[in-house]
Motif scaffolding. Structure first.
Motif, mmCIF file in Angstrom:
data_model
loop_
_atom_site.group_PDB
_atom_site.id
_atom_site.type_symbol
_atom_site.label_atom_id
_atom_site.label_comp_id
_atom_site.label_asym_id
_atom_site.label_seq_id
_atom_site.Cartn_x
_atom_site.Cartn_y
_atom_site.Cartn_z
ATOM 1 N N TRP A 250 -7.299 -26.048 10.183
ATOM 2 C CA TRP A 250 -7.547 -27.244 9.379
ATOM 3 C C TRP A 250 -8.177 -28.349 10.206
ATOM 4 O O TRP A 250 -9.058 -29.068 9.719
ATOM 5 C CB TRP A 250 -6.249 -27.729 8.744
ATOM 6 N N THR B 291 -16.563 -31.210 9.200
ATOM 7 C CA THR B 291 -17.066 -31.893 8.008
ATOM 8 C C THR B 291 -17.203 -33.390 8.247
ATOM 9 O O THR B 291 -18.140 -34.019 7.762
ATOM 10 C CB THR B 291 -16.166 -31.627 6.784
ATOM 11 N N ALA C 157 -17.776 -29.692 -5.720
ATOM 12 C CA ALA C 157 -16.507 -29.820 -4.991
ATOM 13 C C ALA C 157 -15.524 -30.726 -5.708
ATOM 14 O O ALA C 157 -14.309 -30.558 -5.568
ATOM 15 C CB ALA C 157 -16.770 -30.364 -3.584
ATOM 16 N N TRP C 158 -16.021 -31.674 -6.486
ATOM 17 C CA TRP C 158 -15.142 -32.668 -7.096
ATOM 18 C C TRP C 158 -14.006 -32.039 -7.916
ATOM 19 O O TRP C 158 -12.839 -32.389 -7.707
ATOM 20 C CB TRP C 158 -15.940 -33.659 -7.938
ATOM 21 N N VAL D 201 -11.511 -30.373 -5.532
ATOM 22 C CA VAL D 201 -10.714 -31.338 -4.787
ATOM 23 C C VAL D 201 -9.718 -32.041 -5.708
ATOM 24 O O VAL D 201 -8.545 -32.214 -5.357
ATOM 25 C CB VAL D 201 -11.632 -32.358 -4.067
ATOM 26 N N ALA E 69 -6.797 -29.863 -6.394
ATOM 27 C CA ALA E 69 -5.919 -29.788 -5.216
ATOM 28 C C ALA E 69 -5.032 -31.029 -5.138
ATOM 29 O O ALA E 69 -3.842 -30.931 -4.828
ATOM 30 C CB ALA E 69 -6.750 -29.636 -3.944
ATOM 31 N N TRP E 70 -5.588 -32.202 -5.423
ATOM 32 C CA TRP E 70 -4.805 -33.437 -5.424
ATOM 33 C C TRP E 70 -3.769 -33.418 -6.538
ATOM 34 O O TRP E 70 -2.624 -33.835 -6.341
ATOM 35 C CB TRP E 70 -5.731 -34.646 -5.611
ATOM 36 N N TRP F 64 -4.745 -30.468 0.144
ATOM 37 C CA TRP F 64 -5.575 -31.403 -0.625
ATOM 38 C C TRP F 64 -6.268 -32.416 0.291
ATOM 39 O O TRP F 64 -7.375 -32.850 0.000
ATOM 40 C CB TRP F 64 -4.749 -32.097 -1.707
ATOM 41 N N LYS G 281 -9.235 -30.544 1.787
ATOM 42 C CA LYS G 281 -10.286 -30.335 0.786
ATOM 43 C C LYS G 281 -11.040 -31.628 0.498
ATOM 44 O O LYS G 281 -12.220 -31.595 0.146
ATOM 45 C CB LYS G 281 -9.693 -29.749 -0.489
ATOM 46 N N SER G 282 -10.394 -32.760 0.663
ATOM 47 C CA SER G 282 -11.055 -34.052 0.445
ATOM 48 C C SER G 282 -12.185 -34.282 1.443
ATOM 49 O O SER G 282 -13.121 -35.044 1.166
ATOM 50 C CB SER G 282 -10.034 -35.182 0.546
ATOM 51 N N ILE H 160 -14.468 -32.354 2.069
ATOM 52 C CA ILE H 160 -15.720 -31.850 1.494
ATOM 53 C C ILE H 160 -16.493 -33.004 0.853
ATOM 54 O O ILE H 160 -17.706 -33.135 1.033
ATOM 55 C CB ILE H 160 -15.449 -30.734 0.463
ATOM 56 N N ILE H 161 -15.762 -33.851 0.125
ATOM 57 C CA ILE H 161 -16.396 -35.011 -0.503
ATOM 58 C C ILE H 161 -16.850 -35.997 0.583
ATOM 59 O O ILE H 161 -17.955 -36.556 0.503
ATOM 60 C CB ILE H 161 -15.422 -35.700 -1.489
#
Length: 183
Positions: free
Chosen positions: A56, A63, A113-114, A117, A120-121, A137, A140-141, A143-144
């Motif tokens: 992670w 990213t 991705a939105w 993500v 996941a949140w 989560w 994954k954030s 990515i944004i």
């Protein structure tokens, strides 16, 4: 100082700060990976959450620093024509590339991705591994954040290109100017 220079400086400064902070995750990755190996081979034990952690951290680092890499021209570029090109040609190529390739790419990444993500949140998603880390989560954030930081740096590149094409590159700090090819 013109508005374009301010934009280039602010965006580049943001990515420089994020790059300086998140590049330290490389050290954390090495330390955690080393600890996992020592646990496994010296103490015959292992924690899944630690294995998740270094993977992670790696994802978060790469990213987060993408905009910084773009700012420094450390990204992959097929530069058969670009490397030795005059500064004005580089500016034209960058301006074209930002609007035709980079910004649409960032939009597609963020758009697709939105929902991923957001879901996941919503669920407070954690590791799929039993005993793994909670908080997937958060990862994954990134990515944004990746899409936003790269798009912002793309806008800074476009602004820099406009300044060069307008003959005003001297207004930029030396660290944000093009390296010269054939003049």
């Amino acid at each position: 100082m013109s508005a374009l220079v301010v934009i280039v400086r602010l965006i580049s400064g943001l990515n420089r700060l994020i790059g300086a902070i998140f590049s330290w995750l490389a050290l954390a990755i090495v330390v955690v990976c080393f600890a996992v190996v020592v646990q496994r081979y010296v103490f015959s034990t292992s924690f899944v959450w630690m294995q998740d952690l270094y993977v992670w951290l790696n994802g978060a680092m790469f990213t987060a620093v993408a905009g910084f890499a773009l700012m420094r021209d450390d990204h992959v570029r097929v530069d058969v024509f670009y490397r030795n090109a005059p500064v004005r040609r580089k500016a034209m190529v960058d301006l074209f590339g930002v609007f035709v390739f980079l910004l649409p790419y960032c939009y597609v990444v963020a758009f697709y991705a939105w929902p991923f993500v957001a879901r996941a949140w919503k669920y407070g998603e954690g590791s799929a591994n039993y005993g793994g880390m909670p908080g997937l989560w958060v990862l994954k954030s990134f990515i944004i954040a990746f899409a936003a930081l790269v798009a912002l740096q793309g806008l800074a590149m476009a602004a820099r290109s406009v300044l060069v094409l307008a003959g005003r590159e001297a207004e930029l700090p030396v660290s944000l100017r093009y390296t010269s090819g054939q003049e």
